[in-house]
Design an enzyme around this catalytic site. Structure first.
Site, PDB file in Angstrom:
ATOM      1  N   ASP A  25       0.756  -1.064   0.245  1.00 29.45           N
ATOM      2  CA  ASP A  25      -0.113  -0.086  -0.051  1.00 29.45           C
ATOM      3  C   ASP A  25       0.953   1.128  -0.005  1.00 29.45           C
ATOM      4  O   ASP A  25       2.244   1.166   0.187  1.00 29.45           O
ATOM      5  CB  ASP A  25      -0.831  -0.045   1.420  1.00 29.45           C
ATOM      6  CG  ASP A  25      -1.566   1.261   1.256  1.00 29.45           C
ATOM      7  OD1 ASP A  25      -2.141   1.738   0.261  1.00 29.45           O
ATOM      8  OD2 ASP A  25      -2.001   1.706   2.568  1.00 29.45           O
ATOM      9  N   ASP A  33      -0.429   5.140   1.253  1.00 35.41           N
ATOM     10  CA  ASP A  33      -0.388   5.963   2.299  1.00 35.41           C
ATOM     11  C   ASP A  33      -0.382   5.331   3.624  1.00 35.41           C
ATOM     12  O   ASP A  33      -1.078   4.301   3.716  1.00 35.41           O
ATOM     13  CB  ASP A  33      -1.757   6.715   2.129  1.00 35.41           C
ATOM     14  CG  ASP A  33      -1.774   7.673   0.719  1.00 35.41           C
ATOM     15  OD1 ASP A  33      -0.991   7.933   0.611  1.00 35.41           O
ATOM     16  OD2 ASP A  33      -3.031   7.736   0.385  1.00 35.41           O
TER      17      ASP A  33
END
Lengths: 175, 175
Positions: free
Chosen positions: A6, A8
């Site tokens: 991922d 953020d």
């Protein structure tokens, strides 16, 4: 081995940048425990959260983030042992897409941009591992979800968890 | 059943729009057989192809395309019987990303934007079927690839093929 990572809160330090934005505009003096296990929307006044959301929707916020500590070295190593894909749930902020693309190329130039994935529902991801700070993405994911610690997920107990990139590499058997 | 659907040449009519662009600028009078089984880059003069690529990189080209005939009705029906994801290899033209997002929302508003996937290497896609005009995406795809006919893929024999959306639905047992 294929590892989906991922963006953020895992490689891009988005949460402190949001706090700074709120502090500069509205004078919040955040108590670190206040947002432990809670989302920003639960802590911040409604109108301030709406203003922050409008700022995020404009997109450029995502081009100015600082990489998470240790992420660059860890992904450099991981990239030598696995197929690394960056899988970010970007569809909530479509104007962020080019900014996120440029940011990834600038900070992680060793990852082929053909392995950037901008999506929403991550059950579409075909990988052995997904390293993410949002446990909701693990519920329909076919591989193993590894939770990257962030303040909002403090209470989550269902998945293996790492607090930083050294621990993440250890969980993958690479440290 | 989950069906991943490509964008250009499958739901968005990108190839004729590229031909029109070349014809208007450089006066090409295209012979339909000239580009059968060949890519545009093999048919068009190098400098003209470079100019077209620069135009595509600017991004807005992808916001003005006409939907492929029958795509809207077919995806409306497909969406009632399957999880439909739009999976487009957009990383070659990163500035196209917001244009593609807006285009999808405008022409296919019934597909949740959380099911838009902008990627490069489609082996990351976890789906039962992938309907795509580029057979290279099928080689490492875990489900079944269904080839959507386009001039450039005329010679491809390895996969089940449809010539239009009626045939695509029939191949999926929905017509």
């Amino acid at each position: 081995m294929r590892v989906a990572v991922d963006m953020d809160e895992v490689v891009a330090d988005a949460f402190p940048a949001q706090l700074t934005w709120l502090t500069e505009r509205y004078g919040y003096a955040f108590d670190p425990v206040a947002y432990c296990g809670r989302k920003l929307a639960e802590v911040v006044a409604g109108e301030h959260h709406q203003a922050l959301q409008a700022h995020l929707h404009e997109g450029s916020f995502f081009g100015d983030l600082i990489p998470i500590e240790g992420a660059k070295a860890a992904l450099t190593m991981l990239n030598e042992h696995a197929e690394v894909f960056i899988t970010t749930a970007a569809m909530e902020y479509p104007k962020s897409l080019p900014y996120k693309f440029d940011w990834l190329q600038r900070h992680f130039p060793f990852i082929d941009s053909l392995r950037f994935v901008f999506c929403g529902d991550k059950s579409i991801i075909n990988a052995d591992y997904l390293i993410d700070d949002n446990a909701r993405h693990f519920e329909r994911f076919g591989g193993e979800g590894i939770l990257f610690s962030a303040p909002h997920n403090a209470g989550e107990q269902r998945y293996r968890r790492d607090s930083n990139w050294s621990e993440a590499l250890a969980l993958l058997g690479l440290a």
